[in-house]
Design a protein around this motif. Structure first.
Motif, PDB file in Angstrom:
ATOM      1  N   HIS A  65       0.824  -1.224   0.000  1.00 37.24           N
ATOM      2  CA  HIS A  65       0.000   0.000   0.000  1.00 37.24           C
ATOM      3  C   HIS A  65       0.855   1.270   0.000  1.00 37.24           C
ATOM      4  CE1 HIS A  65      -2.531  -3.031   2.263  1.00 37.24           C
ATOM      5  NE2 HIS A  65      -3.311  -2.708   1.272  1.00 37.24           N
ATOM      6  N   THR A  94       0.804  -0.269  -5.209  1.00 30.98           N
ATOM      7  CA  THR A  94      -0.146   0.749  -5.638  1.00 30.98           C
ATOM      8  C   THR A  94       0.572   1.943  -6.271  1.00 30.98           C
ATOM      9  OG1 THR A  94      -1.989   2.150  -4.965  1.00 30.98           O
ATOM     10  CG2 THR A  94      -0.213   1.923  -3.386  1.00 30.98           C
ATOM     11  N   GLN A  96      -1.330   4.751  -6.584  1.00 32.83           N
ATOM     12  CA  GLN A  96      -2.146   5.884  -6.167  1.00 32.83           C
ATOM     13  C   GLN A  96      -1.997   6.075  -4.663  1.00 32.83           C
ATOM     14  OE1 GLN A  96      -5.128   3.127  -7.593  1.00 32.83           O
ATOM     15  NE2 GLN A  96      -6.537   3.924  -6.053  1.00 32.83           N
ATOM     16  N   LEU A  98      -3.403   6.032  -1.178  1.00 31.14           N
ATOM     17  CA  LEU A  98      -4.585   5.428  -0.552  1.00 31.14           C
ATOM     18  C   LEU A  98      -4.867   6.167   0.754  1.00 31.14           C
ATOM     19  CD1 LEU A  98      -3.470   1.774  -1.265  1.00 31.14           C
ATOM     20  CD2 LEU A  98      -5.251   3.040  -2.469  1.00 31.14           C
ATOM     21  N   LYS A  99      -6.011   6.873   0.773  1.00 26.49           N
ATOM     22  CA  LYS A  99      -6.203   7.832   1.870  1.00 26.49           C
ATOM     23  C   LYS A  99      -6.897   7.261   3.097  1.00 26.49           C
ATOM     24  CE  LYS A  99      -5.649  12.182  -0.390  1.00 26.49           C
ATOM     25  NZ  LYS A  99      -6.082  12.514  -1.716  1.00 26.49           N
ATOM     26  N   SER A 100      -7.501   6.113   2.971  1.00 22.41           N
ATOM     27  CA  SER A 100      -8.201   5.548   4.141  1.00 22.41           C
ATOM     28  C   SER A 100      -8.042   4.034   4.134  1.00 22.41           C
ATOM     29  CB  SER A 100      -9.688   5.895   4.065  1.00 22.41           C
ATOM     30  OG  SER A 100     -10.250   5.254   2.934  1.00 22.41           O
ATOM     31  N   ALA A 102     -10.441   2.019   4.100  1.00 21.77           N
ATOM     32  CA  ALA A 102     -11.415   1.489   3.131  1.00 21.77           C
ATOM     33  C   ALA A 102     -10.838   1.542   1.717  1.00 21.77           C
ATOM     34  CB  ALA A 102     -12.712   2.283   3.215  1.00 21.77           C
ATOM     35  N   ALA A 103     -10.163   2.649   1.392  1.00 20.51           N
ATOM     36  CA  ALA A 103      -9.567   2.778   0.057  1.00 20.51           C
ATOM     37  C   ALA A 103      -8.478   1.717  -0.124  1.00 20.51           C
ATOM     38  CB  ALA A 103      -8.991   4.180  -0.122  1.00 20.51           C
ATOM     39  N   GLU A 106     -10.108  -1.672  -0.684  1.00 21.55           N
ATOM     40  CA  GLU A 106     -10.694  -1.778  -2.028  1.00 21.55           C
ATOM     41  C   GLU A 106      -9.608  -2.000  -3.076  1.00 21.55           C
ATOM     42  OE1 GLU A 106     -13.395   1.072  -4.727  1.00 21.55           O
ATOM     43  OE2 GLU A 106     -13.881   0.984  -2.596  1.00 21.55           O
ATOM     44  N   TRP A 107      -8.513  -1.213  -2.969  1.00 17.58           N
ATOM     45  CA  TRP A 107      -7.416  -1.393  -3.928  1.00 17.58           C
ATOM     46  C   TRP A 107      -6.822  -2.808  -3.808  1.00 17.58           C
ATOM     47  CZ3 TRP A 107      -2.288  -2.475  -2.607  1.00 17.58           C
ATOM     48  CH2 TRP A 107      -1.459  -2.636  -3.726  1.00 17.58           C
TER      49      TRP A 107
END
Ligand code: ATP
Length: 328
Positions: A65, A94, A96, A98-100, A102-103, A106-107
């Motif tokens: 992450h 990743t 991108q 990932l700000k949370s 949950a994000a 999902e990723w």
């Protein structure tokens, strides 16, 4: 020495669980999601030891992450383990931010699915335990969840038409995986964010569960996991029944009209579920409790009654025997 005698009660238990629940059939291609923590390490080792009995093709996938300064070292650590166990290793990194949590989740699932699709793995397995199940139940309980949220960690879930997510460790507690890792000297990678009390999840694990264990029930994790297990079967039954009723109450399979006469003769639990499914289809996202209550009230409301607008501006309105979805 345990390491020269790998069959333990935990091996026996997992073997039994897999057989009883038919979670991972023989000869399948299985992708193990390994974070490096004690649960997924135990899972990988257990499946590796059972591999010859079930003739699976196993592989390990780690998802980076890029959240912590030691993320890359963590990934290398898992890769080395896969090499030691002579298992194919996949790494997804990743690109991108990932700000949370949950994000990130999902990723991660998307990344795992991509690997599974590319190399033909029909099963993705994760190391969720009875402790995770207990924590999820408590967390969702404090948020006002219905039975669906309380049973949320299930043994299996379809990720795509061809790929299933399986969680074989749902009857094993974190205490047991810690002991297993210690017995087999599995090198656990410690995630420092697991100790941070600013996350509600961590407070449940580090403060609430120990409190409940000490003051209410030393076996509270197993007890709560058992509640989740009971709820799971009930939710499945209610959800299937609601789906059947919804089909009967829908005009020519239209998603924008539903017959309230048919719904009126069903119990409130089913009415709420049917209306939730109806709303979800029309809104495109999971509706809130208040939104479901608002539209459920139309089942017995006078003709021409309507709700106030939902996000996006649509309303639901009674037209004689029908509840109709009207876009703005
Ligand atoms: N970075 C990751 N890469 C691959 N799989 C992961 C990753 N993070 C979590 N998982 C999978 O999801 C499961 C549950 O994740 P969760 O975040 O609750 O556990 P964890 O604290 O990261 O570590 P563990 O469950 O391995 O002790 C893990 O057991 C593992 O199977």
């Amino acid at each position: 020495m345990l390491s020269s005698q790998p069959w333990t009660p935990l091996h026996a238990q997992i073997h039994r669980t897999l057989r009883k629940r038919q979670l991972l059939p023989k000869n399948q291609n299985i992708l193990i999601a390994v974070s490096g923590g004690q649960d997924s390490l135990s899972l990988a080792k257990l499946l590796l030891d059972l591999q010859s009995k079930w003739r699976w093709k196993l592989a390990i996938c780690h998802c980076n992450h890029r959240w912590r300064s030691d993320s890359e070292a963590n990934a290398n650590h898992v890769e080395k383990l896969a090499q030691k166990w002579q298992l194919p290793f996949y790494l997804s990194v990743t690109n991108q931010e990932l700000k949370s949590e949950a994000a990130a989740r999902e990723w991660r699932y998307q990344a795992l699915i991509e690997v599974a699709q590319t190399d033909n793995y029909g099963y993705i397995v994760t190391g969720h335990t009875a402790s995770d199940r207990a924590e999820t139940l408590l967390y969702n309980l404090t948020r006002g969840s219905g039975a669906d949220g309380l049973q949320s960690l299930t043994w299996r879930r379809n990720l795509t038409e061809k790929i299933q997510l399986i969680r074989p460790l749902l009857e094993i507690t974190r205490l047991e995986t810690a002991q297993f890792c210690s017995d087999f000297q599995l090198p656990i990678w410690t995630d420092s964010t697991n100790e941070e009390l600013k996350y509600k999840r961590n407070r449940i694990r580090l403060e609430l569960i120990p409190y409940l264990k000490q003051n209410f029930n030393p076996q509270v994790e197993k007890a709560l996991a058992q509640t989740a297990e009971l709820l799971q079967a009930e939710v499945e039954f209610l959800e299937n029944t609601a789906q059947e009723i919804k089909q009967k109450a829908s005009l020519n399979a239209s998603i924008t009209q539903i017959n309230r006469l048919i719904l009126r003769s069903t119990p409130l639990a089913i009415q709420r579920r049917v209306m939730r499914q109806f709303l979800q289809e029309n809104l495109g996202f999971a509706p809130s409790f208040e939104q479901i209550e608002k539209i459920t009230a139309l089942i017995t409301a006078p003709n021409r009654s309507c709700t106030d607008p939902f996000p996006g501006g649509a309303i639901a309105q009674v037209e004689n025997d029908w509840i109709c979805w009207k876009k703005s």
